[in-house]
Design an enzyme around this catalytic site. Sequence first.
Site, mmCIF file in Angstrom:
data_model
loop_
_atom_site.group_PDB
_atom_site.id
_atom_site.type_symbol
_atom_site.label_atom_id
_atom_site.label_comp_id
_atom_site.label_asym_id
_atom_site.label_seq_id
_atom_site.Cartn_x
_atom_site.Cartn_y
_atom_site.Cartn_z
ATOM 1 C CG HIS A 62 -1.955 1.052 1.242
ATOM 2 N ND1 HIS A 62 -3.314 0.782 1.270
ATOM 3 C CD2 HIS A 62 -1.867 2.399 1.219
ATOM 4 C CE1 HIS A 62 -3.990 1.901 1.267
ATOM 5 N NE2 HIS A 62 -3.130 2.917 1.242
ATOM 6 C CG HIS A 86 -1.617 6.332 -2.403
ATOM 7 N ND1 HIS A 86 -2.852 6.189 -2.994
ATOM 8 C CD2 HIS A 86 -1.775 5.942 -1.114
ATOM 9 C CE1 HIS A 86 -3.717 5.744 -2.101
ATOM 10 N NE2 HIS A 86 -3.089 5.588 -0.949
ATOM 11 C CD GLU A 110 -7.027 6.543 5.279
ATOM 12 O OE1 GLU A 110 -7.663 6.448 4.213
ATOM 13 O OE2 GLU A 110 -5.900 7.070 5.350
ATOM 14 C CG ASP A 160 -1.363 5.714 3.004
ATOM 15 O OD1 ASP A 160 -1.707 5.473 1.839
ATOM 16 O OD2 ASP A 160 -2.150 6.151 3.863
ATOM 17 C CG ASP A 161 0.041 9.053 0.594
ATOM 18 O OD1 ASP A 161 0.005 8.791 -0.616
ATOM 19 O OD2 ASP A 161 -0.952 8.941 1.346
HETATM 20 N N1 ADE Z 1 -4.808 8.996 -1.432
HETATM 21 C C1 ADE Z 1 -3.528 9.143 -1.065
HETATM 22 N N2 ADE Z 1 -3.347 8.820 0.222
HETATM 23 C C2 ADE Z 1 -4.557 8.426 0.693
HETATM 24 C C3 ADE Z 1 -5.036 7.946 1.933
HETATM 25 N N3 ADE Z 1 -4.228 7.788 2.996
HETATM 26 N N4 ADE Z 1 -6.342 7.661 2.040
HETATM 27 C C4 ADE Z 1 -7.160 7.807 0.997
HETATM 28 N N5 ADE Z 1 -6.748 8.241 -0.190
HETATM 29 C C5 ADE Z 1 -5.460 8.542 -0.348
HETATM 30 ZN ZN ZN Z 2 -3.709 4.913 0.922
#
Ligand code: ADE
Ligand code: ZN
Length: 325
Positions: free
Chosen positions: A11, A13, A194, A272-273
């Site tokens: 996971h 992005h 989330e 995640d990011d």
């Molecule tokens: N897009 C990028 N990061 C995200 C996240 N944590 N939750 C939902 N959409 C996303």
């Molecule tokens: Zn995400």
Amino acid sequence: MTPPLPKAELHCHLEGTTSPSLVRRLARRNRIPLPENLLDDGDNFIWIDVESFLKTYDQASSVIRTAEDYRDLTYDYLASSAKEGALYVEVMSSPDHAAAAGIDYEGHLEGIVEGIESAERDHGIIGRIIVTCVRHFGPEQAMRVAEAVVHSPHPYVVGFGMGGNELLYTLREFAPAFSLIDTAGLPTTVHAGEWAGAESVADALDALPVSRIGHGVRAVEDPALVERLVREGIHLEVCLSSNIATRVYDDFASHPFNQLREAGLSLSLNSDDPPYFATSIGREYLIGSKFFGLDVEALKLITIEALKYSFANHQTKKELITRVV
Ligand code: ADE
Ligand code: ZN
């Protein structure tokens, strides 16, 4: 020097791996002004809540303008993950963000595929792609993304997913897009549990053909749902730092990771990011060890769970699992 513990990430992005310095570099390279109110004086992304996070994220992604940008982004992310011990990474790409910046589906895919091939050649890491739609762009747009996936198949595109604002639309509205993908034989995952509660995870199971949930941690609010997730063999892609940064939980001590693990759920650790949440796959494993009591064997089992539930083909999974020793 002992090699780093083998890791796998399900996971992350791809557009969300663009660091502030890379945003500046891409803006310069593409001769476009840096979006306003994006970065503070300390070169951090400016955001305070979920809405402003998503807005900043969309703006930062807008400096990715060419297939070469996608190539570089993918390569940099995979190379840095490999240095931290990652054997396998599924990157989520967003054709919607690419299209908004003027790159078509094939162009964005071409760049990512080149990045994956170069990173495998240079660092041995295996990368695969989950094409994602964006919930707040709506079900019709999601269907267009699903159609592109089905009409232009690629062996590295191993799955389909959805991120974005969980508080908009119902998951049932996205069922046609997910069903198109399912009929084409690709597995799917969706962000739920989330920013919305346990009911959003139940909705995902009821409405969509998913085998994994992005986050899903708020399922803990409903013990019967946790049992259902275990029974149905659904894997949760957990993102610890992300959940603290976006205030799903106040701190690691309040995070339900161990509760979910003890209930028998299959879990992975994910970034995640990374630049938004000051993390990386290596750091998430470190947090697992430091704050959740995971020893080396437990962390290796997390890697094996991630590989088992990955969307890679059977042979790739088998080979990767034998490398977790
Ligand atoms: N897009 C990028 N990061 C995200 C996240 N944590 N939750 C939902 N959409 C996303
Ligand atoms: Zn995400």
